[in-house]
Enzyme design. Structure first.
Site, PDB file in Angstrom:
ATOM      1  CE  LYS A  38      43.072  31.145  19.579  1.00  9.76           C
ATOM      2  NZ  LYS A  38      43.711  31.431  20.298  1.00  9.76           N
ATOM      3  CD  GLN A  82      46.460  34.590  20.412  1.00  8.95           C
ATOM      4  OE1 GLN A  82      44.951  34.070  20.367  1.00  8.95           O
ATOM      5  NE2 GLN A  82      47.778  33.553  20.361  1.00  8.95           N
ATOM      6  CG  ASP A 107      42.568  30.103  25.797  1.00  5.78           C
ATOM      7  OD1 ASP A 107      42.018  29.128  24.902  1.00  5.78           O
ATOM      8  OD2 ASP A 107      42.912  31.406  26.069  1.00  5.78           O
TER       9      ASP A 107
END
Length: 866
Positions: A38, A82, A107
């Site tokens: 990322k 995460q 997300d």
């Protein structure tokens, strides 16, 4: 295709600054790999990416707190948590992911974004990156509408949002899972198949419909001796057999994974674009209430109760405060921590306005109401960041005829009960600190009067409570710096030097040092005794450590207000706190305005604002707003006295230009006082329903002739901020005029000369007369090196002179100075003018004979020059 998407994101980087933050708990190898992908992708397309990693020992509260910090950072547009959370402590993953602000949830995992997706609000939410990438791929294969789609898996990361996306793209969708019977038959009917079950190669090629679109979201590791690590990555679909039958199929690895990263970048850019649609650099994203003034106008209480304030958390966010900088007291008021000032120290200050007025009369001038009305006009109607800073009402105002002292009409601080009563207990903290001083002196005098020095030194508590040596405080008399109001109603601790210290402090450390310097008694040898000598300065600072934080509230239109400290203007500096002004000036930004109030007339509260408060703060205002009213000017022009409870004399309700013109001489005098500091002055005429056009025109004309930049009638009491728009515009123009603030006197001037300058230039006195006691104090303080302190005149606020009965512009008088005291904690000398009383508290102890005590007292006063 992935490269095309990344390129499409990249081409916008020349005009948009974007930041994404990846938040990690622990140090899992697989998480580190995904994060590195990322960060690399972000760097390649010009997105500024940061990585926040907390250790495995992090608690859930620590994680939530750090997420809130990122939420409130305007420079971050995307926040990625995460998963999994690799901590040795229990973690509620749902709670943590939902802590992410929905507008930064790139997300797409928060419940709010998931809910919007399920309702079909695709333009107002973030779609989870993997399903969004899958839809991008599917859309490249042809039309989706009307197709049969099968989704295997129902996780909120892939399966559930994939179902919703296909459904809102008009496919007929079937979701399968571990309990689905005859899975092969379901797969065989699918024109579009998306698999995210997490089971290696479970879907066989023979299950597929000929020409189907197959999207494999699985990532599984199976044994493979040919690999260095003995493992091979495969998907949920058996790729070798499926590719022979599928029309389109994504490989694993190299298929959906890169698309997920690409969609993450796209969501981050989308977040920044949405942010920029509402964000204007330097402008708050704040909501204001729409007032609907009623006629006839209800009472102040009825008006205040007709409005529901915003929650204090919302208001704090609107003005740029972080959650960790705000300490809520209920839902509508809060303390603001001084850490906010440290965070904002590089932010340029906004424009600084001080509101003062003509000499107060019982008819009311409305400086507080005007302060709030001007702030409402600037914010809610002229659309600039605006903050008001006012003093906290003391109990004398709350329970007397004056009212709550938090504005009036449609310009009030709300909820009015909260601000008028205990608020955030600052006054109670000052009272507790003052009580501690009194109790400590009581104990010290008693101990020193009944025990020998040797015994005192051997008492174990003495070094802790009092220091290691006897001081020898007067056994008969000592002075506590506590004051009375001119009406003789004891306001005591509220008006004490400690309140003055609180208002003039620029930090917690500064307040602690000032408190240590407060002189609370004199020894038998004539030496001043400070709180530091008594060993209690640190305790005083502890008692007042929360009181030093400004209290945040709001006006009726939702404009932010700091309500903080309440030193009186007749015996102290009469201004709200420096810290409130400093924080507000940083929050409004360089184009915003902070409106602060100086109590009393311009010759008193405003003069002290400049010569005491501005010297302590280092802040230089841009504009002075002078408040006047037609009825009050008529009183200064010779109008009859007004008695509470009696009918109002007709002179104040009927047009009387002669009386008003005489009263304008007082306005001219106060305008001269304001202009003496070098700043532009705007006159605000607080209108009454009985004012005539001719009267208002006369005041405007006289004000301009006297040097006011502009004079503006205002109806904010009846209309709220809308009634002060013209005043706000005049203030904006005035703030742009060239100006240079100056002080009235130089600190190095002799004490008596500084007093003389104030008396002559501000009050119009012919001269000053220092009575014998004051002369002795001038000599004493000069000898002690205190001659360079500013002067805080303890004078009636009801007249330019020392006589409260003399209205208008008194002339031909000599100002009598009967005594001078030193407030070393506050940092000023205060001369006692005329008969004004500071209400010094004295205490008697019948521990020695009256004859001996009187003789000792006379000796000690002679020693001190008293």
């Amino acid at each position: 295709f992935v490269i095309q998407i990344l390129f499409g994101v990249c081409i916008s980087r020349c005009w948009l600054y974007r930041t994404v933050c990846v938040f990690q708990v622990g140090d899992r190898d697989d998480s580190n790999l995904y994060i590195s992908m990322k960060l690399k992708a972000a760097a390649e397309i010009g997105i500024n990416a940061s990585h926040v990693r907390l250790p495995k020992t992090a608690t859930e509260d620590e994680v939530l707190r750090r997420i809130v910090e990122v939420n409130e950072n305007l420079e971050v547009h995307g926040l990625i948590v995460q998963l999994p959370l690799d901590s040795i402590n229990p973690m509620d993953t749902e709670k943590v992911t939902n802590a992410v602000a929905p507008e930064k949830d790139v997300d797409g995992l928060t419940s709010i974004n998931a809910g919007k997706l399920s309702r079909g609000d695709l333009g107002d939410c973030f779609i989870p990156c993997t399903p969004k990438g899958c839809m991008k791929l599917i859309s490249q294969t042809g039309e989706v509408a009307g197709k049969n789609a099968v989704v295997i898996g129902r996780s909120k990361i892939v399966g559930a949002p994939m179902h919703d996306l296909l459904l809102w793209s008009h496919a007929t969708v079937t979701t399968c899972h571990s309990k689905t019977t005859d899975l092969a038959a379901q797969v065989g009917r699918a024109d579009i198949l998306v698999v995210g079950a997490g089971k290696a190669e479970m879907v066989k090629g023979e299950w597929l419909k000929e020409g189907a679109v197959v999207i494999d979201c699985g990532i599984n590791h199976i044994p493979d001796d040919s690999k260095a690590n003995g493992m091979r990555v495969v998907g949920d679909v058996h790729y070798p057999s499926a590719k022979e039958k599928a029309g389109f199929i994504t490989p694993v690895p190299g298929g959906v994974g890169p698309m997920t990263v690409a969609m993450l970048m796209e969501n981050t850019v989308q977040s920044a674009k949405r942010f920029l649609k509402t964000y204007q650099p330097g402008k708050w994203n704040i909501s204001y209430a729409k007032l609907k003034p009623q006629k006839p106008q209800p009472s102040d209480v009825a008006i205040a109760h007709s409005f529901t304030p915003k929650t204090i958390g919302r208001l704090a966010r609107e003005v740029g405060l972080f959650s960790e900088e705000v300490e809520p007291y209920g839902t509508t008021r809060a303390k603001v921590r001084l850490e906010a000032l440290n965070r904002l120290k590089t932010q340029p200050n906004g424009k600084y306005l001080v509101v003062t007025g003509i000499t107060p009369t019982p008819l009311g001038e409305g400086t507080t109401t005007t302060t709030l009305g001007l702030a409402q006009a600037l914010g809610a109607h002229l659309h600039v960041n605006s903050f008001a800073c006012v003093r906290q009402p003391s109990r004398g105002s709350n329970f007397g005829v004056k009212g709550g002292a938090v504005g009036g009409g449609y310009c009030q601080v709300i909820p009015m009960e909260e601000v008028s009563l205990h608020l955030t207990s600052d006054i109670q903290a000052v009272m507790a600190a003052s009580s501690l001083v009194v109790d400590t002196i009581n104990a010290r005098v008693l101990c020193e009067s009944t025990q020998s020095d040797k015994v005192i030194q051997n008492i174990i508590l003495v070094p802790i409570l009092f220091g290691s040596r006897p001081i020898g405080i007067f056994a008969r008399f000592y002075l506590i710096n506590s004051f009375q109001t001119p009406s003789k109603q004891l306001s005591g601790y509220v008006a004490s030097e400690m309140m003055a210290v609180l208002a003039l402090s620029t930090s917690l450390g500064d307040m602690t040092r000032r408190l240590a310097r407060v002189v609370v008694a004199y020894s038998r040898k004539g030496k001043p005794v400070t709180t530091e000598d008594l060993g209690i300065s640190g305790v005083l600072a502890t008692l007042m450590r929360d009181a030093v934080k400004p209290s945040l509230m709001q006006t009726m239109e939702g404009t932010p207000v700091f309500v903080h400290t309440c030193p009186l203007s007749d015996i102290a500096q009469g201004n709200s706190s420096i810290l409130a002004d400093q924080i507000a000036l940083k929050l409004v930004g360089p184009e915003g305005f902070v409106v602060t109030e100086a109590e009393g007339g311009a010759e008193l509260g405003m003069e002290k604002f400049f010569d005491i408060k501005c010297r302590s703060s280092g802040l230089h205002p841009d504009v002075v707003v002078m408040v006047a009213s037609v009825p009050a000017l008529k009183m200064h022009g010779g109008g009859p006295a007004v008695t509470a409870g009696s009918a109002m004399p007709k002179e104040y309700s009927a047009e009387n230009l002669t009386l008003l013109e005489n009263g304008c001489n007082h306005l001219k005098r106060q305008l001269e006082n304001a202009r003496a500091f070098g700043l532009p002055v705007v006159v605000a005429i607080n209108t009454f329903s009985t004012d005539t056009d001719a009267e208002l025109g006369l005041v405007c004309e006289q004000a301009k002739l006297a040097g006011a930049l502009e004079a503006v009638p205002c109806s904010h009491w009846a209309e709220g901020g809308a009634g002060a728009v013209a005043l706000g515009q005049a203030v904006q123009r005035a703030a742009e005029t060239p100006h240079q603030m100056n002080f009235l006197y130089d600190l190095e001037m002799p004490i008596d000369d500084k007093i003389r300058v104030i008396a002559k230039s501000m009050y119009g006195a012919d001269d000053v007369e220092l009575l014998p006691q004051a002369q002795k104090k001038v000599a004493l303080f000069s000898k002690q090196g205190l001659g360079n302190l500013p002067i805080c005149m303890a004078k009636t606020h009801l007249s330019l002179s020392h006589d409260p009965e003399r209205k208008g512009v008194p002339t031909g008088f000599t100002l009598p100075i009967r005594d001078i005291h030193a407030n070393l904690g506050a940092g000023f000398l205060y001369p006692l003018v005329g008969t004004v009383s500071t209400g010094a508290v004295t205490h008697s102890y019948e521990l020695l004979s009256v004859t001996h005590m009187n003789a000792e007292l006379e000796h000690d006063m002679e020693y001190m020059g008293m």
